[in-house]
Design a protein around this motif. Structure first.
Motif, short mmCIF file in Angstrom:
data_model
loop_
_atom_site.label_atom_id
_atom_site.label_comp_id
_atom_site.label_asym_id
_atom_site.label_seq_id
_atom_site.Cartn_x
_atom_site.Cartn_y
_atom_site.Cartn_z
N CYS A 89 -1.89 15.43 4.68
CA CYS A 89 -2.06 14.22 5.49
C CYS A 89 -0.72 13.52 5.73
O CYS A 89 -0.43 13.09 6.85
CB CYS A 89 -3.04 13.27 4.81
SG CYS A 89 -4.76 13.84 4.78
N GLY A 90 0.09 13.43 4.66
CA GLY A 90 1.38 12.79 4.82
C GLY A 90 2.31 13.54 5.75
O GLY A 90 2.98 12.95 6.60
N ALA A 91 2.35 14.87 5.60
CA ALA A 91 3.25 15.68 6.42
C ALA A 91 2.86 15.65 7.89
O ALA A 91 3.72 15.73 8.78
CB ALA A 91 3.26 17.12 5.91
N LEU A 92 1.56 15.52 8.17
CA LEU A 92 1.08 15.52 9.56
C LEU A 92 1.01 14.11 10.16
O LEU A 92 0.66 13.95 11.33
CB LEU A 92 -0.30 16.18 9.65
CG LEU A 92 -0.34 17.67 9.33
CD1 LEU A 92 -1.78 18.18 9.35
CD2 LEU A 92 0.51 18.47 10.32
N GLY A 93 1.33 13.11 9.34
CA GLY A 93 1.27 11.74 9.84
C GLY A 93 -0.15 11.20 9.95
O GLY A 93 -0.39 10.24 10.68
N TRP A 94 -1.08 11.82 9.22
CA TRP A 94 -2.46 11.35 9.22
C TRP A 94 -2.62 10.27 8.15
O TRP A 94 -1.89 10.26 7.15
CB TRP A 94 -3.43 12.48 8.91
CG TRP A 94 -3.49 13.56 9.94
CD1 TRP A 94 -2.92 13.56 11.18
CD2 TRP A 94 -4.15 14.83 9.81
NE1 TRP A 94 -3.19 14.73 11.84
CE2 TRP A 94 -3.95 15.53 11.03
CE3 TRP A 94 -4.90 15.44 8.80
CZ2 TRP A 94 -4.46 16.81 11.25
CZ3 TRP A 94 -5.41 16.71 9.01
CH2 TRP A 94 -5.20 17.39 10.23
N PRO A 95 -3.55 9.34 8.32
CA PRO A 95 -3.84 8.38 7.24
C PRO A 95 -4.24 9.14 5.97
O PRO A 95 -4.87 10.19 6.04
CB PRO A 95 -5.02 7.57 7.79
CG PRO A 95 -4.92 7.72 9.28
CD PRO A 95 -4.38 9.10 9.53
N GLU A 96 -3.86 8.59 4.82
CA GLU A 96 -4.14 9.27 3.55
C GLU A 96 -5.60 9.07 3.16
O GLU A 96 -5.92 8.54 2.10
CB GLU A 96 -3.20 8.80 2.46
CG GLU A 96 -1.77 9.28 2.70
CD GLU A 96 -0.89 9.03 1.49
OE1 GLU A 96 -1.40 8.56 0.46
OE2 GLU A 96 0.32 9.30 1.60
N ASN A 97 -6.48 9.49 4.02
CA ASN A 97 -7.92 9.45 3.79
C ASN A 97 -8.40 10.88 3.98
O ASN A 97 -8.66 11.32 5.10
CB ASN A 97 -8.59 8.50 4.78
CG ASN A 97 -10.10 8.39 4.56
OD1 ASN A 97 -10.75 9.32 4.06
ND2 ASN A 97 -10.67 7.25 4.95
N THR A 98 -8.49 11.61 2.88
CA THR A 98 -8.80 13.04 3.01
C THR A 98 -10.21 13.28 3.54
O THR A 98 -10.47 14.29 4.18
CB THR A 98 -8.63 13.76 1.66
OG1 THR A 98 -9.46 13.13 0.67
CG2 THR A 98 -7.18 13.69 1.20
N GLY A 99 -11.12 12.33 3.29
CA GLY A 99 -12.47 12.48 3.83
C GLY A 99 -12.45 12.42 5.35
O GLY A 99 -13.09 13.23 6.03
N ALA A 100 -11.73 11.44 5.89
CA ALA A 100 -11.63 11.31 7.35
C ALA A 100 -10.88 12.50 7.94
O ALA A 100 -11.23 13.00 9.02
CB ALA A 100 -10.92 10.01 7.71
N ALA A 101 -9.84 12.97 7.23
CA ALA A 101 -9.09 14.13 7.70
C ALA A 101 -10.00 15.35 7.79
O ALA A 101 -9.96 16.10 8.77
CB ALA A 101 -7.91 14.41 6.78
N TRP A 102 -10.84 15.54 6.77
CA TRP A 102 -11.73 16.69 6.80
C TRP A 102 -12.75 16.59 7.93
O TRP A 102 -13.06 17.57 8.59
CB TRP A 102 -12.44 16.85 5.46
CG TRP A 102 -13.54 17.88 5.52
CD1 TRP A 102 -14.87 17.70 5.35
CD2 TRP A 102 -13.37 19.29 5.81
NE1 TRP A 102 -15.55 18.87 5.50
CE2 TRP A 102 -14.66 19.87 5.79
CE3 TRP A 102 -12.28 20.08 6.08
CZ2 TRP A 102 -14.87 21.21 6.03
CZ3 TRP A 102 -12.48 21.44 6.33
CH2 TRP A 102 -13.76 21.99 6.30
#
Length: 272
Positions: A227-240
């Motif tokens: 998430c950090g490397a891709l610039g996504w919020p550190e919310n792994t649930g939302a990322a998934w």
């Protein structure tokens, strides 16, 4: 008199041509402006031009104009065109690529099971193989890790009519997972795995809209690092949820996962 080409756009500004693909029933595509992914239901001619109706995995229908460069097919930009009249009718297929069984009802669950490591693994398997598993009566359960796999297998008590298939993340030589899997020795149990640290990696980067999955330093939580490397919020649930929404069929998954899941389904359902 000097003649001119009708297109005065400089060559370096012209868009490269893209393939034209007939919008045949069951073709799975993604509309570029909305990200809506679904299978072609029908094409129609309207006063404003041809349109295509797509159906996603949840049965939702959306209608889109068939504009040039308007869709993605296996991650590549294409132009959908109306199929030629009298073309071959392709059989409908499930998200896994199997021929769909019209009107099929879910079979009563078998005694056999497929175990996967976590909830994300289970949701991905359901996304792609759910229709097939219901027809075959196979239930998928998740374990929250495999540290206690030998004890879990003993408790399951596998047998000829109750086979157990197990899908393991990061099953590579020398890994902790490979050492645990080696402790399971039962002819009615099949343990297979893929090489990825997490099942997220089994989704093709192009399907998620990235060039590649980031390399996360050892010792750092992999999902948080991604998430950090891709610039996504550190919310792994939302990322998934974002990643899973980009999976429309088996074409969005890496072969290293596809083959292993198909192997487990065969093991659990076919006679010995």
């Amino acid at each position: 008199m000097r003649s001119y080409q009708p297109d005065l756009t400089p060559p370096w500004k012209r868009s490269a041509p893209v393939p034209e693909v007939p919008a045949e029933p069951d073709l799975v595509v993604e509309e570029v402006s909305t990200g809506f992914c679904g299978a072609v239901i029908r094409c129609e001619k309207t006063a404003q031009g041809p349109v295509v109706t797509l159906e996603d995995r949840f049965g939702k229908h959306r209608v889109f104009p068939m504009e040039p460069r308007g869709f993605l097919l296996e991650g590549e930009v294409v132009t959908l065109v109306r199929p030629s009249a009298g073309g071959p009718v392709r059989p409908a297929r499930t998200a896994s690529g199997s021929v769909a069984v019209p009107g099929a009802r879910a079979r009563v669950a078998r005694a056999g099971r497929i175990y996967v490591e976590g909830r994300h693994d289970a949701e991905l398997v359901e996304r792609v193989w759910g229709d097939d598993l219901r027809v075959e009566g196979v239930v998928v359960e998740y374990l929250e890790g495999i540290d206690d796999l030998p004890a879990i297998v003993r408790e399951f008590a596998p047998g000829p009519d109750a086979r157990l298939g197990v899908l393991v993340d990061h099953l590579v030589p020398g890994s902790k997972e490979s050492r645990i899997a080696a402790q399971v020795d039962d002819e009615h149990v099949l343990v297979v795995g893929h090489p990825y640290i997490d099942v997220w990696e089994a989704v093709k980067p192009s399907s998620v809209g990235i060039g590649a999955w980031p390399v996360v330093p050892r010792g750092q939580d992999w999902k948080t690092g991604v998430c950090g490397a891709l610039g996504w919020p550190e919310n792994t649930g939302a990322a998934w949820r974002h990643i899973l929404s980009r999976v429309g069929s088996y074409k969005d998954l890496e072969p290293q996962l596809l083959g292993r899941v198909e192997e487990l389904i065969d093991f659990v359902t076919l006679p010995g």
